[in-house]
Design a protein around this motif. Structure first.
Motif, PDB file in Angstrom:
ATOM      1  N   ARG A 117       0.834  -1.209   0.000  1.00  0.00           N
ATOM      2  CA  ARG A 117       0.000   0.000   0.000  1.00  0.00           C
ATOM      3  C   ARG A 117       0.866   1.256   0.000  1.00  0.00           C
ATOM      4  N   ILE A 118       1.954   1.228   0.783  1.00  0.00           N
ATOM      5  CA  ILE A 118       2.852   2.380   0.827  1.00  0.00           C
ATOM      6  C   ILE A 118       3.465   2.635  -0.546  1.00  0.00           C
ATOM      7  N   VAL A 119       3.942   1.561  -1.197  1.00  0.00           N
ATOM      8  CA  VAL A 119       4.551   1.696  -2.524  1.00  0.00           C
ATOM      9  C   VAL A 119       3.515   2.184  -3.536  1.00  0.00           C
ATOM     10  N   LYS A 120       2.347   1.578  -3.525  1.00  0.00           N
ATOM     11  CA  LYS A 120       1.276   1.956  -4.466  1.00  0.00           C
ATOM     12  C   LYS A 120       0.906   3.430  -4.299  1.00  0.00           C
ATOM     13  N   ASN A 121       0.690   3.846  -3.060  1.00  0.00           N
ATOM     14  CA  ASN A 121       0.283   5.231  -2.814  1.00  0.00           C
ATOM     15  C   ASN A 121       1.382   6.221  -3.197  1.00  0.00           C
ATOM     16  N   PHE A 122       2.617   5.849  -2.907  1.00  0.00           N
ATOM     17  CA  PHE A 122       3.747   6.712  -3.262  1.00  0.00           C
ATOM     18  C   PHE A 122       3.815   6.909  -4.779  1.00  0.00           C
ATOM     19  N   LEU A 123       3.776   5.813  -5.525  1.00  0.00           N
ATOM     20  CA  LEU A 123       3.890   5.901  -6.975  1.00  0.00           C
ATOM     21  C   LEU A 123       2.690   6.615  -7.594  1.00  0.00           C
ATOM     22  N   ASN A 124       1.501   6.330  -7.075  1.00  0.00           N
ATOM     23  CA  ASN A 124       0.308   7.000  -7.603  1.00  0.00           C
ATOM     24  C   ASN A 124       0.399   8.511  -7.397  1.00  0.00           C
ATOM     25  N   ALA A 125       0.879   8.917  -6.220  1.00  0.00           N
ATOM     26  CA  ALA A 125       1.010  10.344  -5.930  1.00  0.00           C
ATOM     27  C   ALA A 125       2.054  10.991  -6.833  1.00  0.00           C
ATOM     28  N   ARG A 126       3.147  10.263  -7.091  1.00  0.00           N
ATOM     29  CA  ARG A 126       4.227  10.824  -7.915  1.00  0.00           C
ATOM     30  C   ARG A 126       3.887  10.800  -9.401  1.00  0.00           C
ATOM     31  N   ALA A 127       2.998   9.928  -9.810  1.00  0.00           N
ATOM     32  CA  ALA A 127       2.629   9.834 -11.225  1.00  0.00           C
ATOM     33  C   ALA A 127       1.474  10.756 -11.586  1.00  0.00           C
ATOM     34  N   SER A 128       0.858  11.349 -10.575  1.00  0.00           N
ATOM     35  CA  SER A 128      -0.298  12.210 -10.803  1.00  0.00           C
ATOM     36  C   SER A 128       0.147  13.642 -11.033  1.00  0.00           C
ATOM     37  N   ARG A 129      -0.612  14.351 -11.865  1.00  0.00           N
ATOM     38  CA  ARG A 129      -0.347  15.773 -12.110  1.00  0.00           C
ATOM     39  C   ARG A 129      -1.060  16.645 -11.090  1.00  0.00           C
ATOM     40  N   GLY A 130      -1.800  16.037 -10.196  1.00  0.00           N
ATOM     41  CA  GLY A 130      -2.534  16.831  -9.221  1.00  0.00           C
ATOM     42  C   GLY A 130      -3.875  17.268  -9.782  1.00  0.00           C
ATOM     43  N   SER A 131      -4.809  17.461  -8.901  1.00  0.00           N
ATOM     44  CA  SER A 131      -6.158  17.799  -9.352  1.00  0.00           C
ATOM     45  C   SER A 131      -6.285  19.268  -9.732  1.00  0.00           C
ATOM     46  N   GLY A 132      -5.500  20.105  -9.062  1.00  0.00           N
ATOM     47  CA  GLY A 132      -5.590  21.530  -9.350  1.00  0.00           C
ATOM     48  C   GLY A 132      -6.920  22.114  -8.885  1.00  0.00           C
ATOM     49  N   SER A 133      -7.045  23.418  -8.933  1.00  0.00           N
ATOM     50  CA  SER A 133      -8.295  24.082  -8.564  1.00  0.00           C
ATOM     51  C   SER A 133      -8.226  25.522  -9.051  1.00  0.00           C
ATOM     52  N   ARG A 134      -9.300  26.261  -8.879  1.00  0.00           N
ATOM     53  CA  ARG A 134      -9.288  27.661  -9.311  1.00  0.00           C
ATOM     54  C   ARG A 134      -8.344  28.495  -8.452  1.00  0.00           C
ATOM     55  N   HIS A 135      -7.970  27.933  -7.260  1.00  0.00           N
ATOM     56  CA  HIS A 135      -7.042  28.641  -6.382  1.00  0.00           C
ATOM     57  C   HIS A 135      -5.589  28.294  -6.681  1.00  0.00           C
ATOM     58  N   MET A 136      -5.346  27.301  -7.550  1.00  0.00           N
ATOM     59  CA  MET A 136      -3.989  26.862  -7.857  1.00  0.00           C
ATOM     60  C   MET A 136      -3.818  26.801  -9.371  1.00  0.00           C
ATOM     61  N   PRO A 137      -3.182  27.789  -9.949  1.00  0.00           N
ATOM     62  CA  PRO A 137      -2.986  27.797 -11.410  1.00  0.00           C
ATOM     63  C   PRO A 137      -2.200  26.588 -11.871  1.00  0.00           C
ATOM     64  N   ASP A 138      -2.348  26.231 -13.155  1.00  0.00           N
ATOM     65  CA  ASP A 138      -1.671  25.066 -13.715  1.00  0.00           C
ATOM     66  C   ASP A 138      -0.166  25.112 -13.504  1.00  0.00           C
ATOM     67  N   VAL A 139       0.448  26.287 -13.602  1.00  0.00           N
ATOM     68  CA  VAL A 139       1.903  26.374 -13.516  1.00  0.00           C
ATOM     69  C   VAL A 139       2.403  25.989 -12.122  1.00  0.00           C
ATOM     70  N   GLU A 140       1.515  25.994 -11.119  1.00  0.00           N
ATOM     71  CA  GLU A 140       1.928  25.688  -9.757  1.00  0.00           C
ATOM     72  C   GLU A 140       1.706  24.215  -9.386  1.00  0.00           C
ATOM     73  N   ARG A 141       1.104  23.466 -10.283  1.00  0.00           N
ATOM     74  CA  ARG A 141       0.885  22.052  -9.995  1.00  0.00           C
ATOM     75  C   ARG A 141       2.209  21.308 -10.029  1.00  0.00           C
ATOM     76  N   THR A 142       2.332  20.266  -9.202  1.00  0.00           N
ATOM     77  CA  THR A 142       3.545  19.462  -9.168  1.00  0.00           C
ATOM     78  C   THR A 142       3.536  18.489 -10.338  1.00  0.00           C
ATOM     79  N   ALA A 143       4.561  18.578 -11.178  1.00  0.00           N
ATOM     80  CA  ALA A 143       4.642  17.701 -12.346  1.00  0.00           C
ATOM     81  C   ALA A 143       5.011  16.294 -11.894  1.00  0.00           C
ATOM     82  N   PRO A 144       4.531  15.259 -12.602  1.00  0.00           N
ATOM     83  CA  PRO A 144       4.806  13.876 -12.186  1.00  0.00           C
ATOM     84  C   PRO A 144       6.296  13.558 -12.226  1.00  0.00           C
ATOM     85  N   SER A 145       6.788  12.917 -11.155  1.00  0.00           N
ATOM     86  CA  SER A 145       8.202  12.539 -11.093  1.00  0.00           C
ATOM     87  C   SER A 145       8.412  11.084 -11.494  1.00  0.00           C
TER      88      SER A 145
END
Length: 333
Positions: free
Chosen positions: A247-275
């Motif tokens: 579960r730890i490995v799965k959650n870690f990789l899923n978080a690192r592979a995601s571009r983030g959900s973003g929101s109107r309060h967080m512009p695209d340029v501030e999202r964390t790019a997948p590592s």
């Protein structure tokens, strides 16, 4: 080659190294060296270099023959795999092409009664991979009943954890619990299983081993260290044997592979790019022939990912489980 080394077989060894995809001139980290099963497969690729890490000095000592055979392509370091970024830097390899890790105790450790990992052979209640710090006997002697119940429930997923904790506290009031057989008998007195089920003490021993060696903490830290150490295009391969580890490995990789959900309060340029880019949509498991040859493979799950060129994410080192330091400091209750 020692008998211990020769009889150890790396679980999902072929699949792990195939995902790692070693090449000539590449530098790879066998972060949990053990008997060197993964390292041998990597070294079979001419020109590949391996940095092997193990906290068990016995594993390091028994692999000197492999170091000689590798003719300078294998370096062994006694350390925790959570420190793999510092180990690689010390070996003039701050960035590497691949990292493989096999989480858990090795067959060599299980097979030696004096290491105290197994209830199938009577020995001192030790369980320390690095043979330093608090032993399982120390934890059993000092931890409060509440802490023992939490440890056994969280790390062993033992539904009778409260009964086991009570039995341990009751027994230690009579005399110290110093051997694997004594503890196994205590657990068996309150955990009853059907014929052909696992031994009643299996989950309690698993829990103590994971807790004493801080295995989940180590894994989480090692994943962050891998993210910092891999080159763009470098591969991370992790084999786990426990649902919490997976579960730890799965959650870690899923978080690192995601571009983030973003929101109107967080512009695209501030999202964390997948590592990382995940290579295994579902975990790879052992086939029937491997399980027949090595029953330990039954619970194994392999996950792999490839490092992108994007920056590492911030590390989350908070733990939602009892820690060795707090439990040993708290004392009995």
């Amino acid at each position: 080659m020692s008998a211990a080394v020769s009889r150890h077989i790396s679980v999902l060894g072929r699949e792990a190294v195939e995902f790692l995809a070693p090449r000539a001139g590449g530098i790879y980290v066998d972060a949990t060296f053990g008997a060197g099963g993964y390292s041998r497969r990597i070294l079979a690729v001419a020109g590949a270099r391996v940095i092997g890490i193990d906290r068990d000095r016995t594993a390091i000592a028994e692999a000197f023959d492999l170091v000689e055979q590798a003719e300078g392509r294998l370096t062994l370091v006694q350390d925790r795999f959570s420190q793999l970024d510092e180990v690689c830097a010390s070996q003039n390899a701050p960035q590497v092409d691949g990292i493989v890790m096999d989480i858990g105790v090795s067959s060599m450790q299980f097979d030696r009664a004096e290491r105290g990992f197994s209830f199938r052979q009577d020995g001192p209640l030790d369980m320390r991979m690095g043979q330093e710090g608090a032993s399982a006997a120390d934890v059993v002697a000092v931890a409060s009943e509440k802490d023992l119940a939490n440890i056994i429930y969280i790390f062993g997923e033992e539904r009778h954890s409260r009964a086991v904790a009570r039995a341990i506290v009751r027994a230690r009031q009579e005399k110290p619990i110093l051997t694997t057989k004594v503890l196994a008998d205590i657990v068996a007195s309150v955990v009853h299983t059907r014929p052909n089920d696992i031994h009643p003490a299996t989950r309690t021993f698993q829990a103590l081993r994971i807790f004493v060696n801080e295995e989940l903490d180590e894994l989480q830290s090692a994943l962050h260290a891998s993210e910092r150490t891999l080159k763009p295009g470098g591969r991370l391969v992790v084999v786990t044997f426990h649902s919490l580890e997976d579960r730890i490995v799965k959650n870690f990789l899923n978080a690192r592979a995601s571009r983030g959900s973003g929101s109107r309060h967080m512009p695209d340029v501030e999202r964390t790019a997948p590592s990382f880019e995940i290579l295994t949509k579902r975990p790879v498991v052992a086939d029937e022939s491997e399980i027949a040859a090595n029953p330990r493979a039954r619970s194994a799950k392999l996950r792999a990912a490839e490092r992108t060129a994007n920056a590492s994410h911030d590390a989350d080192t908070s733990f939602d489980w009892p820690t060795l330091r707090t439990v040993m400091k708290g004392g009995r209750a």
